[in-house]
Design a protein around this motif. Structure first.
Motif, PDB file in Angstrom:
ATOM      1  N   ARG A  20       0.876  -1.184   0.000  1.00 21.42           N
ATOM      2  CA  ARG A  20       0.000   0.000   0.000  1.00 21.42           C
ATOM      3  C   ARG A  20       0.905   1.223   0.000  1.00 21.42           C
ATOM      4  N   LYS A  21       0.655   2.125  -0.935  1.00 23.73           N
ATOM      5  CA  LYS A  21       1.500   3.322  -1.049  1.00 23.73           C
ATOM      6  C   LYS A  21       0.757   4.556  -0.559  1.00 23.73           C
ATOM      7  N   ILE A 356       1.089   2.549  10.709  1.00 22.21           N
ATOM      8  CA  ILE A 356       2.034   1.688  11.429  1.00 22.21           C
ATOM      9  C   ILE A 356       1.664   0.220  11.242  1.00 22.21           C
ATOM     10  N   LEU A 357       0.365  -0.070  11.347  1.00 22.81           N
ATOM     11  CA  LEU A 357      -0.057  -1.468  11.169  1.00 22.81           C
ATOM     12  C   LEU A 357       0.293  -1.958   9.761  1.00 22.81           C
ATOM     13  N   LEU A 362       1.576  -5.775   5.953  1.00 21.59           N
ATOM     14  CA  LEU A 362       1.487  -5.956   4.500  1.00 21.59           C
ATOM     15  C   LEU A 362       2.693  -5.388   3.758  1.00 21.59           C
ATOM     16  N   ASN A 363       3.144  -4.185   4.140  1.00 20.17           N
ATOM     17  CA  ASN A 363       4.262  -3.596   3.403  1.00 20.17           C
ATOM     18  C   ASN A 363       5.579  -4.322   3.688  1.00 20.17           C
ATOM     19  N   HIS A 373       0.633 -14.015   0.090  1.00 20.33           N
ATOM     20  CA  HIS A 373       0.114 -15.022   1.035  1.00 20.33           C
ATOM     21  C   HIS A 373       0.275 -14.676   2.514  1.00 20.33           C
ATOM     22  N   ILE A 374       0.963 -13.589   2.855  1.00 29.12           N
ATOM     23  CA  ILE A 374       0.999 -13.151   4.257  1.00 29.12           C
ATOM     24  C   ILE A 374       0.806 -11.624   4.318  1.00 29.12           C
ATOM     25  N   GLY A 375       0.752 -11.083   5.532  1.00 34.99           N
ATOM     26  CA  GLY A 375       0.712  -9.630   5.685  1.00 34.99           C
ATOM     27  C   GLY A 375      -0.670  -9.049   5.925  1.00 34.99           C
ATOM     28  N   SER A 376      -1.717  -9.873   5.780  1.00 37.31           N
ATOM     29  CA  SER A 376      -3.064  -9.371   6.072  1.00 37.31           C
ATOM     30  C   SER A 376      -3.943 -10.545   6.477  1.00 37.31           C
TER      31      SER A 376
END
Ligand code: NIG
Ligand code: FE
Length: 417
Positions: A20-21, A356-357, A362-363, A373-376
């Motif tokens: 996410r930018k 921060i989350l 995700l980032n 497949h990970i990060g959320s």
């Protein structure tokens, strides 16, 4: 194996399979009275408890369902610590005291301490010794909610020890739950035996060591310390070109103490990540914002070096994708504390709770090419998640320098009490 987590007072997660930018970093989904349904390590359903219970019924009976009530608790994705140097020998407590007395970090390095001192200790350590200390550090990470970590070599600076560090990380992957993503950082510093012959040392790493790393699949990434009196941008470019030919992806330590333009190089060469960036300028920010390179910020290092923080606010407002990581290492940042990283980002970098989350989940995952497949917390993703002992994600941030992690699930299995 089925796991049903229900009645969480809040679930907070970014959404998506890529970084996410900019303003999109704030688009975090919040669900009250939430649940997650996991089967065989994969998330099947995320939503209000009633929906998750309905999804569970629709799946039909299962012989082994673990149901957890998370009343009063918050669910988030597991943290991704996308920049560490956690496999090393010895320690640098004496140098820390010297720094307290006012000796600068680069001055200690110039005197033959710093990275060189950890290199001596790491060369002298056996694989078993490195595995033992590495395992202890991974246990600490897990308690902080880290479910995926990136680990760098770079305390060998010779062929045998660089490979040894990477081998140790590979072995540690098999004996504990935190996923370890390996980075070859042969260009961390020039060892004593190559002093004044930096180009020859880079050639040695490019032609002798890097091909062995690639052939044995010991790393996915290469990293270089692009810094005044360490390696310049031309050397970093050569190192990255060699990596690309071998199918390795790139990361860079850039603009940590002096701005050399490493961020622009990372953007130009499609690096996965440019890290530190305390001294980044507008050109560097523009270059990263226009690229797919993640800007990985390491506030605990700035804190420990008593430097000012990277301009996170300006970077996000300019459209960069920012990740946060610990940079845990024996010198510039001897802390594994994710709560400290969170507190510094909130209090001194003006990042919002949502940013921060996203930066820690995700980032970070995107910078390790794992956001698919990970990060959320979303149906179809791997079930890596944290149950926090507080009612909302804002309370996680509000708990300054406190660990709110109560339980961690990796691949759908509970790994902490
Ligand atoms: O990310 N800056 C270079 N590398 C590490 C520090 C390594 C050390 O001091 O041992 C860093 O800060
Ligand atoms: Fe680092």
């Amino acid at each position: 194996m089925r796991v049903l987590i229900i009645h969480a007072s809040e679930l907070a997660t970014p959404i998506g399979t890529s970084a996410r930018k900019g303003a999109a970093m704030r688009a975090v989904t919040i669900i009250k009275n939430a649940g997650v349904l996991i089967e065989d390590g994969v998330i099947r359903c995320v939503g209000p408890t009633a929906d998750v219970l309905a999804a569970e019924r629709a799946l039909g009976p299962s012989p082994d369902t673990l149901t957890i009530s998370a009343e009063g608790k918050t669910l988030t994705p597991g943290y991704v610590d996308s920049h560490t140097h956690f496999v090393y020998g010895g320690d640098r407590a004496d140098e820390f005291v010297q720094r307290l007395e006012g000796v600068p970090y680069m001055e200690i390095m110039a005197r033959g301490g710093g990275i060189a001192s950890t290199t001596r200790a790491t060369r002298n350590a056996t694989e078993e010794e490195l595995e033992t200390v590495g395992l202890d550090r991974l246990k600490v990470m897990l308690r902080y909610g880290v479910t995926t970590v990136e680990g760098k070599s770079g305390y060998g600076l010779d062929e045998a020890t660089e490979l040894k560090q990477l081998e140790v990380m590979k072995r540690l992957s098999a004996v504990q739950p935190v996923e370890i993503v390996r980075t070859f950082m042969g260009a961390h510093a020039t060892p004593a035996e190559y002093k004044g012959r930096e180009d020859e040392f880079i050639d040695f790493m490019i032609y002798r060591v890097m091909p062995k790393v690639a052939e044995a699949r010991l790393a996915e990434y290469v990293d270089i310390f692009c810094e005044k009196n360490v390696f310049d941008v031309a050397q970093a470019r050569r190192y990255f070109e060699a990596a690309a030919k071998l199918g390795l992806q790139t990361r860079i330590h850039a603009e940590e103490i002096v701005n050399l333009g490493g961020a622009q190089l990372a953007a130009e060469m499609g690096s996965a990540s440019a890290d530190h960036l305390l001294q980044i300028n507008d050109d560097g920010i523009r270059a990263l914002a226009a690229s797919n390179t993640i800007a990985t910020l390491l506030p605990a290092t700035a804190f420990c070096l008593r430097e000012h923080y990277a301009p996170a606010r300006r970077m996000i407002d300019s459209g960069c994708a920012v990740a946060l990581a610990s940079d845990y290492n024996p010198g510039s940042c001897h802390t594994q504390s994710i709560p400290l990283v969170i507190s510094l980002a909130a209090l001194y970098m003006a990042m919002t709770c949502e940013e921060i989350l996203t930066a820690l989940t995700l980032n970070g995952a995107a910078s390790l090419k794992r956001a698919d497949h990970i990060g959320s917390l979303e149906a179809g993703k791997q079930a890596d998640l944290i149950i926090h002992a507080c009612p909302t994600f804002r309370h996680v941030i509000y708990s300054v320098a406190e660990n709110t992690v109560e339980a961690v699930f990796k691949n759908g299995r509970r790994k902490t009490q």
